[in-house]
Design a protein around this motif. Sequence first.
Motif, PDB file in Angstrom:
ATOM      1  N   PHE A  76       0.838  -1.196   0.000  1.00 37.52           N
ATOM      2  CA  PHE A  76       0.000   0.000   0.000  1.00 37.52           C
ATOM      3  C   PHE A  76       0.876   1.249   0.000  1.00 37.52           C
ATOM      4  CE2 PHE A  76      -2.372  -3.357   2.066  1.00 37.52           C
ATOM      5  CZ  PHE A  76      -3.627  -3.258   1.481  1.00 37.52           C
ATOM      6  N   ASN A  77       0.327   2.345  -0.495  1.00 38.04           N
ATOM      7  CA  ASN A  77       0.983   3.638  -0.339  1.00 38.04           C
ATOM      8  C   ASN A  77       0.641   4.133   1.053  1.00 38.04           C
ATOM      9  OD1 ASN A  77       2.048   6.182  -0.451  1.00 38.04           O
ATOM     10  ND2 ASN A  77       1.059   6.766  -2.369  1.00 38.04           N
ATOM     11  N   GLY A 139      -4.882   0.190  12.486  1.00 36.66           N
ATOM     12  CA  GLY A 139      -5.997   1.088  12.202  1.00 36.66           C
ATOM     13  C   GLY A 139      -5.572   2.190  11.263  1.00 36.66           C
ATOM     14  N   ASP A 140      -4.454   1.983  10.559  1.00 37.58           N
ATOM     15  CA  ASP A 140      -3.920   3.000   9.657  1.00 37.58           C
ATOM     16  C   ASP A 140      -4.937   3.330   8.560  1.00 37.58           C
ATOM     17  OD1 ASP A 140      -2.241   3.869   7.136  1.00 37.58           O
ATOM     18  OD2 ASP A 140      -0.955   4.184   8.873  1.00 37.58           O
ATOM     19  N   LEU A 141      -5.111   4.612   8.315  1.00 43.16           N
ATOM     20  CA  LEU A 141      -6.112   5.065   7.360  1.00 43.16           C
ATOM     21  C   LEU A 141      -5.825   4.617   5.939  1.00 43.16           C
ATOM     22  CD1 LEU A 141      -6.577   8.740   8.598  1.00 43.16           C
ATOM     23  CD2 LEU A 141      -7.992   6.757   9.134  1.00 43.16           C
ATOM     24  N   TYR A 142      -4.574   4.380   5.618  1.00 42.48           N
ATOM     25  CA  TYR A 142      -4.198   4.114   4.243  1.00 42.48           C
ATOM     26  C   TYR A 142      -3.854   2.658   3.970  1.00 42.48           C
ATOM     27  CZ  TYR A 142      -3.991   9.147   4.605  1.00 42.48           C
ATOM     28  OH  TYR A 142      -4.316  10.463   4.855  1.00 42.48           O
ATOM     29  N   VAL A 143      -4.128   1.792   4.944  1.00 40.75           N
ATOM     30  CA  VAL A 143      -3.920   0.353   4.778  1.00 40.75           C
ATOM     31  C   VAL A 143      -5.263  -0.334   4.969  1.00 40.75           C
ATOM     32  CG1 VAL A 143      -2.776  -1.709   5.672  1.00 40.75           C
ATOM     33  CG2 VAL A 143      -1.537   0.469   5.599  1.00 40.75           C
ATOM     34  N   SER A 144      -5.792  -0.919   3.910  1.00 39.43           N
ATOM     35  CA  SER A 144      -7.118  -1.530   4.015  1.00 39.43           C
ATOM     36  C   SER A 144      -7.073  -2.934   4.604  1.00 39.43           C
ATOM     37  CB  SER A 144      -7.803  -1.577   2.637  1.00 39.43           C
ATOM     38  OG  SER A 144      -7.065  -2.351   1.728  1.00 39.43           O
ATOM     39  N   GLN A 145      -5.908  -3.571   4.627  1.00 41.06           N
ATOM     40  CA  GLN A 145      -5.786  -4.888   5.252  1.00 41.06           C
ATOM     41  C   GLN A 145      -5.539  -4.691   6.741  1.00 41.06           C
ATOM     42  OE1 GLN A 145      -3.246  -7.587   3.170  1.00 41.06           O
ATOM     43  NE2 GLN A 145      -3.546  -9.256   4.592  1.00 41.06           N
ATOM     44  N   LYS A 146      -6.620  -4.712   7.504  1.00 43.26           N
ATOM     45  CA  LYS A 146      -6.557  -4.356   8.918  1.00 43.26           C
ATOM     46  C   LYS A 146      -5.957  -5.442   9.800  1.00 43.26           C
ATOM     47  CE  LYS A 146      -8.448  -0.469   8.010  1.00 43.26           C
ATOM     48  NZ  LYS A 146      -7.570   0.716   7.928  1.00 43.26           N
ATOM     49  N   ARG A 147      -6.065  -6.682   9.365  1.00 41.34           N
ATOM     50  CA  ARG A 147      -5.609  -7.789  10.205  1.00 41.34           C
ATOM     51  C   ARG A 147      -4.798  -8.779   9.382  1.00 41.34           C
ATOM     52  NH1 ARG A 147     -10.435 -10.821  12.648  1.00 41.34           N
ATOM     53  NH2 ARG A 147     -10.843 -11.092  10.419  1.00 41.34           N
ATOM     54  N   MET A 148      -3.656  -9.196   9.939  1.00 40.64           N
ATOM     55  CA  MET A 148      -2.856 -10.269   9.349  1.00 40.64           C
ATOM     56  C   MET A 148      -2.529 -11.278  10.442  1.00 40.64           C
ATOM     57  SD  MET A 148      -0.216  -8.320   6.739  1.00 40.64           S
ATOM     58  CE  MET A 148       0.670  -7.404   8.019  1.00 40.64           C
ATOM     59  N   GLU A 162      -1.064  -7.984   1.388  1.00 43.58           N
ATOM     60  CA  GLU A 162      -1.268  -8.060  -0.057  1.00 43.58           C
ATOM     61  C   GLU A 162      -2.448  -7.195  -0.430  1.00 43.58           C
ATOM     62  OE1 GLU A 162      -1.770 -12.058  -1.229  1.00 43.58           O
ATOM     63  OE2 GLU A 162       0.230 -12.712  -0.594  1.00 43.58           O
ATOM     64  N   LYS A 163      -2.258  -6.359  -1.419  1.00 41.39           N
ATOM     65  CA  LYS A 163      -3.347  -5.496  -1.868  1.00 41.39           C
ATOM     66  C   LYS A 163      -4.336  -6.354  -2.632  1.00 41.39           C
ATOM     67  CE  LYS A 163      -3.952  -0.816  -3.619  1.00 41.39           C
ATOM     68  NZ  LYS A 163      -3.278   0.351  -4.234  1.00 41.39           N
ATOM     69  N   PRO A 164      -5.580  -6.447  -2.159  1.00 40.35           N
ATOM     70  CA  PRO A 164      -6.530  -7.360  -2.793  1.00 40.35           C
ATOM     71  C   PRO A 164      -6.988  -6.867  -4.152  1.00 40.35           C
ATOM     72  CG  PRO A 164      -7.605  -6.069  -1.097  1.00 40.35           C
ATOM     73  CD  PRO A 164      -6.142  -5.750  -1.003  1.00 40.35           C
ATOM     74  N   LEU A 165      -7.422  -7.802  -4.966  1.00 36.10           N
ATOM     75  CA  LEU A 165      -7.965  -7.448  -6.269  1.00 36.10           C
ATOM     76  C   LEU A 165      -9.347  -6.830  -6.098  1.00 36.10           C
ATOM     77  CD1 LEU A 165      -7.023 -10.633  -8.325  1.00 36.10           C
ATOM     78  CD2 LEU A 165      -5.980  -8.361  -8.506  1.00 36.10           C
ATOM     79  N   PRO A 166      -9.704  -5.923  -6.975  1.00 37.36           N
ATOM     80  CA  PRO A 166     -11.049  -5.360  -6.902  1.00 37.36           C
ATOM     81  C   PRO A 166     -12.088  -6.404  -7.259  1.00 37.36           C
ATOM     82  CG  PRO A 166      -9.965  -4.638  -8.897  1.00 37.36           C
ATOM     83  CD  PRO A 166      -8.925  -5.360  -8.081  1.00 37.36           C
TER      84      PRO A 166
END
Length: 735
Positions: A76-77, A139-148, A162-166
């Motif tokens: 992620f950026n 809880g970072d605003l710019y990371v959509s994968q909240k849990r690993m 991993e950035k998920p596919l749309p």
Amino acid sequence: MIFFLIFATKSKNMFTFNRLITNICLFAGLLFIANSCKETDEFFSSKEDKTVTEEINSFDFSTIRSVDLIVDYSAFNTYGPVRFSIYARDPFVKGIEENPYWIDESIDPLFTDYTDAYGKYDATVTLPAYAKLLYIVTGDLYVSQKRMLAEVVNGVAKAVAEKPLPSASSRNITRAPVASAATNDMSKFYNLSYKIDAKGANTGVRVYKDWLTPLGTWDAASGRPNYLLERTAANMAKGLVFDDADLTGLYNAAKAALKSTSSAGAELLSQADMTLQKESEVSITMIGGNTCWCSTLGYYYYTDATKPKKTTDMNIIMLFPNTMNEYYADKPSCDFQGNIGVHNGDAVQLMYYPNIAKGDFSGATTKFPAGTKIGFIMKTNGWGSQGSGYGLKQGVGGIGWDCERKYNTWPTSTDGLSYCDATGMSGIGSYLNPTGASRTAKFGYTAKDGTEYAIVSFEDANNDLNYSDVIFTLNPANAFTTLAEVGDNKTSTVGVFAFEDMWPERGDYDMNDVVVNVKTEMYFNNNGKVTKQAFLMTTYQKNVDFVNGLASRLTNLPSNATITMKRIAPGVTDVSKAVTANFTRYDDTTGRVYYLTDKVESELGSTYIIEVKYASAIDATKTAEIEPFIYRAEDNNKFWEVHIPYAKPTSRMNTSYFGTANDRSNPSKGEYFVRQGLYPFAFYLSGTKAEAFFDTILNKGGEINTIDVFYPTFLGWSSSKGSKNEDWYLNPKGK
């Protein structure tokens, strides 16, 4: 025979009788104690002799382990460091439909730190030994994968985001910024000004005036404005757009203030609309968004004399038809039909229309008069039904999901002008906002050169209250009234120290003579470095025969760190009620020692606080550590001390105790506070609170029970030298 003696003595005189009764009772008590001690010794011996074959137990009774931790969010950026926390179990609250990633605040993390500026982390950290499957949460605003999830294998744990596919439907739709027809047509917006019924139909009940579109047109497919400011040197010089360095600072300020996994701080929600202190040009720059909803954003302005008294008094100017940004662009659960209306860094210049109240746009100017208040309004999912191929459900039929049916919701930045009514909406109950309270957080960010920028963030409904759904900042700097500044981020971890005070004699090993709950707070700056630590130590105990003192030793402490000492009285739960303390300090060769109290029992329930402020912010893995121990002062300035196994005593320790009675310490080998058996004189329990022991070792109902009576897997843990039953203290008998 005892009865006969009593009778005979009583016939002589009562004084002799009373003395004899006292002596007999004392003698009987001594017989009982001796027999009890004998039975207790036999009990301990019978347990320990079955499994112990060595002279000393080499096990250090440690409940922690070192883990090489690798965390990577670089897919992620991240716009700077990412704060993450580690848990031994899933910390998210179950059953919350509106936000499935909502942190249960009653669960303390085992560890918290920040990645580097690129979202990467690689360091050796200390975790509870029982933590084998790690939940790594952000809880970072710019990371959509909240849990690993990461499993600890051979001392290493690794988690790579991993950035998920749309979603398939989003991939099949041509995305912005591919140009479509320019428009300012308001007919296809999702009821910007009227209430709808449960089926999505317009009720004809007006809530706001019709929105105005004097700024220009937008892309008909995506809603992306055609009137965005260019990031030119001229616009940067005028303070209307930000350079990359300023944007990074703003992103980090937003990340510090808002978490997508928890509610926003109350101190950020009490700000009124910003008031211009001088005549100014004003622009808005988008810096984030944490929602699946395609909402519509507008602005309005007023003075104290012209403040709208009701929602239909507002003159609303369209800013962003569609606030969906790239943060959620690739989130599989967010089927927004490819409509990306904004990108982080997009800016629009606001215009002032002096005759707008009359519907007249003449005399337009970029200059807003001093004293002007600028407010913002959002229609939740206003861009939610944009026609076939671009929208969600319309009417009763259509495609996609129906989140826009849920709310008649218009959050604003001004108290009294918001509106929310979900009465009768299917499956979601009633969300009302009868007072029209503001639905924004407002706070300031001060750049390195001292200029202050205002940041505004919206809550798009009344559910998760994280106020991170649409976030933007305003220019110019220093043009608004003073705002709440975002302080250092605070996180906390917990652990418990438990002591036997009969050392070096054999104890009862119920481990409750002195129990110290240690809460360690870390304060991080926006760059992910620690500026301050606070150690909060609260005392507990059951029944004791000795008067014990409590001290704490700080290690790994920089010489230029500033120490503040405080104390909270027993029974006081408000940390703000802490008073200044002056603990006796001793600079020992093993670390800096603070003597917190010489009588734990007389101050039981007190919380002793040692704050460490660092002259320069440092990495979390390099901060100070604390080790409480118990002590009793003796003659010649020497001390009886008990530390956790293998911990070196202070130089004040009366070393003549070593090797006596049940102790098997050998200072020449670095072996301290060790014995032969399966029970220690003290230990540290990582990742738990003292409250967990209220029904076991701290229960007043139990007397002289070894720790394994309350925790059946304890002996399996100690006899295996920690290789089995690492979570023994999380599993009390009967649970």
